[in-house]
Design an enzyme around this catalytic site. Structure first.
Site, PDB file in Angstrom:
ATOM      1  CG  ASP A   9       1.020  -2.950  -4.124  1.00 49.39           C
ATOM      2  OD1 ASP A   9       0.933  -1.868  -4.729  1.00 49.39           O
ATOM      3  OD2 ASP A   9       0.188  -3.302  -3.265  1.00 49.39           O
ATOM      4  CG  ASP A 107       0.512  -0.925  -0.335  1.00 49.91           C
ATOM      5  OD1 ASP A 107       0.718   0.015  -1.123  1.00 49.91           O
ATOM      6  OD2 ASP A 107      -0.249  -1.875  -0.596  1.00 49.91           O
ATOM      7  CD  GLU A 108       3.074   1.047  -5.631  1.00 52.25           C
ATOM      8  OE1 GLU A 108       2.117   1.680  -5.134  1.00 52.25           O
ATOM      9  OE2 GLU A 108       3.332   1.042  -6.835  1.00 52.25           O
TER      10      GLU A 108
HETATM   11  P1  TTP Z   1      -3.112  -0.197  -2.912  1.00 49.57           P
HETATM   12  O1  TTP Z   1      -1.814  -0.935  -2.908  1.00 49.57           O
HETATM   13  O2  TTP Z   1      -3.516   0.488  -4.165  1.00 49.57           O
HETATM   14  O3  TTP Z   1      -4.303  -1.182  -2.535  1.00 49.57           O
HETATM   15  P2  TTP Z   1      -4.344  -2.387  -1.522  1.00 49.57           P
HETATM   16  O4  TTP Z   1      -3.005  -2.659  -0.916  1.00 49.57           O
HETATM   17  O5  TTP Z   1      -5.427  -2.129  -0.527  1.00 49.57           O
HETATM   18  O6  TTP Z   1      -4.813  -3.597  -2.420  1.00 49.57           O
HETATM   19  P3  TTP Z   1      -3.977  -4.360  -3.550  1.00 49.57           P
HETATM   20  O7  TTP Z   1      -3.907  -5.781  -3.085  1.00 49.57           O
HETATM   21  O8  TTP Z   1      -4.780  -4.205  -4.782  1.00 49.57           O
HETATM   22  O9  TTP Z   1      -2.642  -3.720  -3.639  1.00 49.57           O
HETATM   23  O10 TTP Z   1      -3.091   0.886  -1.773  1.00 49.57           O
HETATM   24  C1  TTP Z   1      -2.461   0.679  -0.518  1.00 49.57           C
HETATM   25  C2  TTP Z   1      -3.270   1.283   0.595  1.00 49.57           C
HETATM   26  O11 TTP Z   1      -3.465   2.679   0.358  1.00 49.57           O
HETATM   27  C3  TTP Z   1      -4.655   0.697   0.700  1.00 49.57           C
HETATM   28  O12 TTP Z   1      -4.687  -0.460   1.533  1.00 49.57           O
HETATM   29  C4  TTP Z   1      -5.457   1.834   1.270  1.00 49.57           C
HETATM   30  C5  TTP Z   1      -4.759   3.077   0.774  1.00 49.57           C
HETATM   31  N1  TTP Z   1      -5.538   3.667  -0.345  1.00 49.57           N
HETATM   32  C6  TTP Z   1      -6.455   4.664  -0.055  1.00 49.57           C
HETATM   33  O13 TTP Z   1      -6.625   5.061   1.101  1.00 49.57           O
HETATM   34  N2  TTP Z   1      -7.212   5.185  -1.088  1.00 49.57           N
HETATM   35  C7  TTP Z   1      -7.076   4.756  -2.381  1.00 49.57           C
HETATM   36  O14 TTP Z   1      -7.771   5.251  -3.281  1.00 49.57           O
HETATM   37  C8  TTP Z   1      -6.109   3.723  -2.660  1.00 49.57           C
HETATM   38  C9  TTP Z   1      -5.934   3.223  -4.068  1.00 49.57           C
HETATM   39  C10 TTP Z   1      -5.373   3.217  -1.614  1.00 49.57           C
HETATM   40 MG    MG Z   2      -1.316  -2.805  -2.117  1.00 51.40          MG
END
Ligand code: TTP
Ligand code: MG
Length: 386
Positions: A9, A107-108
């Protein structure tokens, strides 16, 4: 057979891409989402940098709340195309390690590395290499959890964020889970949580002590599920999407280069790799694209659609070179080039059923013979004179 699963992720993904592309944002609170309009804006936060998280800003929060908590943050709108581009680059790196990938979001992903980690000796070394490649080629950080089951791999990646790597070995699962709050388990929502709160059960280790019969009495079918998860039992496999949508290879130059000959050579090499991988999966594509990254991180793609689908290296290289030459201007310095074939209309297997003669022709036999040699002696063993 035990599996080795990695969950990857990206860290603060959208915000990290913006910080990468504008270094003046590094180390600052950055919030991606709707326009805060001085606190009066509507809409929500998509994500924010870790610097902004310290102020209590988080995904899905009303943008007005974020503004109240952190008015001095840099607020940027969502640039979907840009994040998609970075995501494609990341996934293309992952596919260089293993085809056994279950993409979860932009992103995962889950990777089943059971069959592929031996190349780097251990799962840990493999994932370290994945992180390094992403850092080197896309200039972003990822966090990876490794475990024998999906749920534990996911929890591990969450816990080691940002820029982390955490492996939970088969014998360590119970110990790893025991001190964690039960909401970490998949399927534990607010309602289940309430029941456990009332019982004074807070940690996974405490839940794991409850006999199966009691859990089934309390929660029915999902009681069994909770029992299994609290013991680190999770049968879910990495579900691989068989529908490959593109095949690509990229090369990052050790130092930025303006040498056209050198770049042509690399394009040929990449075209050979793409052609070979297409043939391995018995695919032909209609669209050829090249990716170009100039000094700095500006990235461009140029594409061409063939009248007929192809997987021949001659077609691929000729067009890749043409697209590159059209793009090239004096004094440009290149950091990376890539070659991709996509738009698979239908499987080669299908058309070979109808066009038996065509698939038996000399050119294809030649390609197949080259593949056998390369499988045996490696990619560098044979090249076409072009
Ligand atoms: P995430 O992997 O949940 O968050 P992140 O990558 O920003 O942070 P982390 O380091 O905690 O993983 O989500 C990936 C992308 O998806 C995030 O950058 C933006 C988008 N996203 C949204 O647009 N709305 C949301 O509610 C979430 C959770 C994510
Ligand atoms: Mg992320």
């Amino acid at each position: 057979m035990p599996h080795t699963i990695a969950h990857i992720d990206m860290d603060a993904f959208f915000a990290a891409v913006e910080q990468r592309d504008d270094p003046s944002l590094k180390g600052k609170p950055v919030v991606i989402g709707s326009d805060p309009k001085g606190g009066k804006g509507r809409g929500v936060v998509s994500t924010c940098s870790y610097e902004a998280r310290k102020f209590g800003v988080h995904s899905a929060q009303p943008i007005s709340t974020a503004y109240r908590l952190c008015p001095h943050a840099v607020y940027l709108p969502v640039d979907g195309a840009k994040y998609k581009q970075a995501s494609d680059e990341i996934f293309s790196i992952l596919y260089d390690f293993t085809p056994d990938i279950e993409p979860i979001s932009i992103d995962e992903a889950f990777l089943d590395i059971t069959g592929s980690y031996h190349f780097y000796k251990t799962p840990y070394a493999t994932c370290q290499k994945i992180k390094e490649e992403i850092q080197k080629k896309v200039n972003l950080t990822a966090s990876i959890g490794i475990a024998p089951v999906k749920m534990v791999a996911k929890i591990a990646s969450d816990l080691c964020k940002p820029d982390g790597l955490l492996e939970v070995k088969p014998g360590e699962i119970l110990e790893f889970l025991a001190p964690l709050p039960i909401r970490r388990l998949w399927g534990v929502g607010p309602k289940t949580q309430q029941v456990f709160d009332a019982m004074g059960i807070r940690k996974i280790g405490e839940l794991a002590q409850i006999p199966l019969a009691k859990l089934v009495k309390l929660f029915g079918e999902s009681g069994k599920h909770l029992y299994d998860l609290s013991h680190g039992i999770d049968e879910r496999q990495v579900s691989v999407d068989e529908d490959v949508r593109s095949v690509s290879h990229e090369h990052t130059f050790d130092t930025d280069t303006g040498q056209v000959d050198e770049i042509h050579d690399v394009l040929l090499h990449l075209s050979e790799k793409v052609s070979r991988r297409l043939r391995k999966y018995e695919l032909k594509g209609k669209t050829l694209s090249i990716k170009i990254r100039l000094k700095g991180f500006k990235t461009y793609t140029r594409a061409f659609t063939f009248p007929e689908k192809t997987n021949y290296v001659d077609d691929i290289y000729k067009k890749a070179k043409e697209l590159f030459d059209e793009f090239y201007k004096k004094d440009m310095k290149f950091r990376l080039v890539g070659v991709r074939v996509s738009n698979f209309e239908d499987l080669y297997v299908h058309d070979s059923l109808f066009e038996e003669e065509k698939s038996n022709n000399r050119v294809e036999k030649l390609h197949k013979a080259m593949d056998v040699i390369k499988d045996k002696f490696g990619e560098e063993s044979i090249h076409r004179g072009m």
